[in-house]
Design an enzyme around this catalytic site. Structure first.
Site, PDB file in Angstrom:
ATOM      1  N   ASP A 183      -1.980  -9.602   7.058  1.00 49.96           N
ATOM      2  CA  ASP A 183      -2.228 -10.375   5.931  1.00 49.96           C
ATOM      3  C   ASP A 183      -1.850 -11.757   5.862  1.00 49.96           C
ATOM      4  O   ASP A 183      -0.716 -12.118   6.653  1.00 49.96           O
ATOM      5  CB  ASP A 183      -1.001  -9.530   5.127  1.00 49.96           C
ATOM      6  CG  ASP A 183      -1.481  -8.489   4.407  1.00 49.96           C
ATOM      7  OD1 ASP A 183      -2.527  -8.041   4.694  1.00 49.96           O
ATOM      8  OD2 ASP A 183      -0.725  -7.632   3.372  1.00 49.96           O
TER       9      ASP A 183
ATOM     10  N   LYS B 218      -8.934  -7.909  -0.652  1.00 53.72           N
ATOM     11  CA  LYS B 218      -8.863  -6.828  -1.548  1.00 53.72           C
ATOM     12  C   LYS B 218      -9.529  -6.662  -2.668  1.00 53.72           C
ATOM     13  O   LYS B 218      -9.266  -7.816  -3.572  1.00 53.72           O
ATOM     14  CB  LYS B 218      -7.174  -6.596  -1.662  1.00 53.72           C
ATOM     15  CG  LYS B 218      -6.488  -6.335  -0.230  1.00 53.72           C
ATOM     16  CD  LYS B 218      -4.925  -5.917  -0.691  1.00 53.72           C
ATOM     17  CE  LYS B 218      -4.011  -6.084   0.636  1.00 53.72           C
ATOM     18  NZ  LYS B 218      -4.223  -4.668   1.267  1.00 53.72           N
TER      19      LYS B 218
ATOM     20  N   GLY C 172       4.864  -3.443   1.844  1.00 50.07           N
ATOM     21  CA  GLY C 172       5.781  -4.347   1.343  1.00 50.07           C
ATOM     22  C   GLY C 172       7.109  -4.073   1.463  1.00 50.07           C
ATOM     23  O   GLY C 172       8.152  -4.471   0.981  1.00 50.07           O
TER      24      GLY C 172
ATOM     25  N   ARG D 248       0.658  11.370  10.342  1.00 46.69           N
ATOM     26  CA  ARG D 248       1.265  12.837  10.798  1.00 46.69           C
ATOM     27  C   ARG D 248       0.190  13.713   9.935  1.00 46.69           C
ATOM     28  O   ARG D 248      -0.189  14.680  10.448  1.00 46.69           O
ATOM     29  CB  ARG D 248       2.474  12.866  10.877  1.00 46.69           C
ATOM     30  CG  ARG D 248       2.980  12.393  12.108  1.00 46.69           C
ATOM     31  CD  ARG D 248       4.434  12.998  12.401  1.00 46.69           C
ATOM     32  NE  ARG D 248       5.270  12.573  13.693  1.00 46.69           N
ATOM     33  CZ  ARG D 248       4.881  12.649  14.781  1.00 46.69           C
ATOM     34  NH1 ARG D 248       4.278  13.712  15.290  1.00 46.69           N
ATOM     35  NH2 ARG D 248       5.755  12.110  15.705  1.00 46.69           N
TER      36      ARG D 248
ATOM     37  N   GLY E  17       4.107  -1.078   5.989  1.00 50.66           N
ATOM     38  CA  GLY E  17       5.667  -0.843   6.287  1.00 50.66           C
ATOM     39  C   GLY E  17       5.917  -1.027   8.061  1.00 50.66           C
ATOM     40  O   GLY E  17       6.978  -1.060   8.585  1.00 50.66           O
TER      41      GLY E  17
ATOM     42  N   GLY F 284       1.146  -6.319   6.847  1.00 54.74           N
ATOM     43  CA  GLY F 284       1.227  -7.030   5.794  1.00 54.74           C
ATOM     44  C   GLY F 284       2.223  -8.076   5.945  1.00 54.74           C
ATOM     45  O   GLY F 284       2.293  -8.872   6.665  1.00 54.74           O
ATOM     46  N   SER F 285       3.426  -7.615   5.103  1.00 53.84           N
ATOM     47  CA  SER F 285       4.547  -8.381   5.056  1.00 53.84           C
ATOM     48  C   SER F 285       5.200  -8.759   6.359  1.00 53.84           C
ATOM     49  O   SER F 285       5.992  -9.755   6.267  1.00 53.84           O
ATOM     50  CB  SER F 285       5.315  -7.831   3.920  1.00 53.84           C
ATOM     51  OG  SER F 285       4.611  -7.456   2.970  1.00 53.84           O
TER      52      SER F 285
END
Lengths: 295, 191
Positions: free
Chosen positions: A25, A82, A154, A166, A215, A236-237
Site C-alpha cells: 500500500d 481500490k 489496518g 486456513r 494484518g 498495507g499499513s
C-alpha cells in the site's frame, strides 16, 4: 491472428506474474518509489492506509485520480487501486485511468450491500477479498481474476489473515477428499457454483492466484502466510506505519522469497526498528470490523 | 539433465511443472550454491525489478553470468528476458549478457495485455500449428545485435523472441500454455 485483449488468460496471467511477491500500500509517489526500490512486485495506490481509515473514520472512497496517476508515473511496476464493493462506476473510472488491477475492497465503505461488481464486464482484472472458500468462488464466478484473504486490515494483527487462509485451503483439502456425488451438496453448503466446486475438487487449488492480506506487519508474518500456502502477500499499513519503511519493506520482500529458510528470515528480521503498533483484532467491535463487509 | 528455474518471484512454478511433464529434473533456485550442478537455467516471468533486486541481494547475478560464459543455456521469459538484456533503457539490476535492446512495458499497461498466434518455424519441429502466445505487460526487443537470431515477430514486425548462441529470450509466456514446443526447443539447446 488479431490481438485479443481483456481475456481471462491475460487477467489471470498478470496475477501469476505477481506470485511470490509483496504488494505494498502506498499513498504517494515517494512511497511508491520506496516500495519499488525495496522489491515490491506491485503497489496499491490509495489515499489513506487502512490503519488511518480505521482511526479517522468517515466514508472511505476510491482515491483521487490525481494521486493514482502520480503513482503510476512514478514506478514501472504494476499499480493497483481500490474501488468500493459494488461501486462499478469507480471501477470504470479506474479502468479509464489505466490502472493494472482493481481491488474491490472491504477496506473502503461498501457502496452496495447486496451486489458485488459484475467483474466479467471489464477488460481490466479484479482482485477481491474472501474469508472462506465459498466467498472466494462467488467472487471468481463474478469475474475476479485474483483472490486475497481479507484478514483484518489496518490492525497489524495477522490472526485473521491466518484464519481466512486456513479456511480457504482447508476447505479445498476437504473437497479433494469427497466423492464426486458429494460435490453437489458441497456447492449448496459453500453457496458457490457447482462447476467451480468441481474444478477445485479435481485440481486441488483455486482457479486463480491466492494472496494473503490484512494484518501482515513483519517478515515472519509474510513467511508464515507463504508456508501456510498462499501465493504472495499484500502489506498495507505494516510498512509505512513502521519506524523505518524502506528497511522493513525490503526485509518482507526477502522473507517472502526465502519463506522456507528460517536462517534468512532471522537475518532479515534484525534491526528493523519498531513495527506498526497495531491493534489486536479481537479487541475490535463488530461495527468496526472490515472483513464482514461483502458476502 | 538438470534444469534450474530461478524462483525469486514470479511464475516459476509453471516452468517447473512444464519441465517435469517432459520428464526433466527441474529444481527451484533461490541461492547461488543451487546453480552449481545445473545444465541450464530458466528465468521466469514476474517483475524484473523485484527479481533483479533479490538476485543482487543474494549474489546470484555473477554466478549466472559465469554459467552463460561456460556456454550453459539460459532462457528468459518476459521479466527473465529483461534481466538477460544488456540494455533496457532504465537503471535496474541486470545479468546483462544478451546483445539486445529491450523496451519494458512496450505495449502499454495491463488493459493492453493480449493473446495472439505466432508462426515460429524454428520451434515447430513437424507440428505446423501456430504457437499461442500470451503477452502480459510485455517487453519487446527494440533491436538485436548481428549475432542474434530473430525467432518470432508480430505481424507489425515487432521482435518478440530471439536466440544468441546459448541464450534464449521470449517476451511472451509459453509456461502459461499447454504447448511444450518452446520448452522442448530449449531442452534441445541443453542437450
Amino acid at each position: 491472428m488479431d490481438k485479443q485483449v481483456g481475456t481471462w488468460a491475460v487477467k489471470v496471467g498478470l496475477a501469476q506474474m505477481l506470485k511470490g511477491g509483496v504488494i505494498m500500500d502506498v499513498t504517494n509517489a515517494e512511497q511508491a518509489k520506496i516500495a519499488e526500490d525495496a522489491g515490491a512486485c506491485a503497489v496499491m495506490a490509495l489515499e489513506r492506509v487502512p490503519a488511518d481509515i480505521r482511526k479517522q473514520g468517515g466514508v472511505a472512497r476510491m482515491s483521487d485520480p490525481t494521486k493514482i496517476i502520480e503513482i503510476m508515473e512514478a514506478v514501472s511496476i504494476p499499480v493497483m487501486a481500490k474501488a468500493r464493493i459494488g461501486h462499478f462506476v469507480e471501477a470504470q473510472v479506474l479502468e479509464a485511468l489505466g490502472v493494472d488491477y482493481v481491488d474491490e475492497s472491504e477496506v473502503l465503505t461498501p457502496a452496495d450491500e447486496e451486489n458485488h461488481i459484475d467483474k466479467n464486464q471489464f477488460n481490466i482484472p479484479f482482485v477481491c477479498g474472501c474469508r472462506n472458500l465459498g466467498e472466494a468462488l462467488r467472487r471468481i464466478n463474478e469475474g475476479a481474476a485474483m483472490i486475497r484473504t481479507k484478514g483484518e486490515a489496518g490492525t497489524g494483527d495477522v490472526v485473521e489473515a491466518v484464519r481466512h487462509a486456513r479456511a480457504v485451503l482447508g476447505e479445498i483439502r476437504h473437497l479433494q477428499n469427497m466423492r464426486p456425488d458429494e460435490w453437489y451438496r458441497a456447492a449448496k453448503d459453500l453457496g458457490a457454483p457447482y462447476e467451480l466446486v468441481k474444478e477445485v475438487a479435481e485440481t486441488g487449488k483455486l482457479p486463480v492466484v491466492n494472496f494473503a492480506a490484512g494484518g501482515i506487519a513483519t517478515p515472519a508474518d509474510a513467511a508464515l502466510m507463504m508456508q501456510i500456502g498462499v501465493d504472495g502477500v499484500f502489506v498495507g499499513s505494516g510498512i509505512f506505519k513502521s519506524s523505518d519503511p524502506a528497511v522493513r519493506a525490503k526485509a518482507i520482500v526477502m522473507a517472502t522469497t526465502h519463506y522456507n529458510d528460517p536462517k534468512i528470515i532471522a537475518d532479515v528480521s534484525r534491526g528493523l526498528g519498531e513495527p506498526m503498533l497495531g491493534i489486536a483484532a479481537r479487541s475490535i467491535g463488530e461495527a468496526e470490523q472490515l472483513a464482514v463487509r461483502g458476502w | 539433465m538438470k534444469i534450474g528455474v530461478l524462483a525469486l518471484q514470479g511464475a516459476f512454478r509453471e516452468h517447473v511443472q512444464m519441465l517435469r511433464s517432459l520428464n526433466v529434473d527441474a529444481v527451484e533456485v533461490r541461492l547461488p550454491e543451487q546453480l552449481r550442478d545445473l545444465d541450464g537455467l530458466i528465468i521466469p516471468g514476474g517483475e524484473s525489478t523485484t527479481i533483479g533486486k533479490i538476485a543482487t541481494q543474494y549474489g546470484l547475478l555473477e554466478p549466472i553470468r559465469e554459467m552463460v560464459a561456460q556456454g550453459k543455456p539460459v532462457w528468459g521469459t518476459c521479466a527473465g528476458m529483461i534481466v538477460l538484456a544488456k540494455d533496457v533503457g532504465m537503471r535496474q539490476p541486470l545479468i546483462g549478457v544478451m546483445d539486445v535492446k529491450v523496451k519494458r512495458n512496450a505495449f502499454g499497461r495491463q488493459v493492453d495485455s493480449f493473446e495472439t498466434d505466432l508462426d515460429i518455424p524454428e520451434i515447430m519441429n513437424g507440428d505446423k500449428s501456430p504457437f499461442h502466445a500470451i503477452f502480459i505487460r510485455a517487453p519487446l526487443l527494440e533491436s538485436v545485435g548481428d549475432n542474434v537470431q530473430v525467432l518470432a515477430k508480430l505481424e507489425d514486425g515487432t521482435i518478440v523472441a530471439a536466440r544468441q548462441a546459448n541464450l534464449l529470450a521470449t517476451s511472451f509466456h509459453p509456461e502459461l500454455t499447454h504447448d511444450a514446443r518452446f520448452h522442448k526447443y530449449f531442452l534441445e539447446m541443453v542437450r
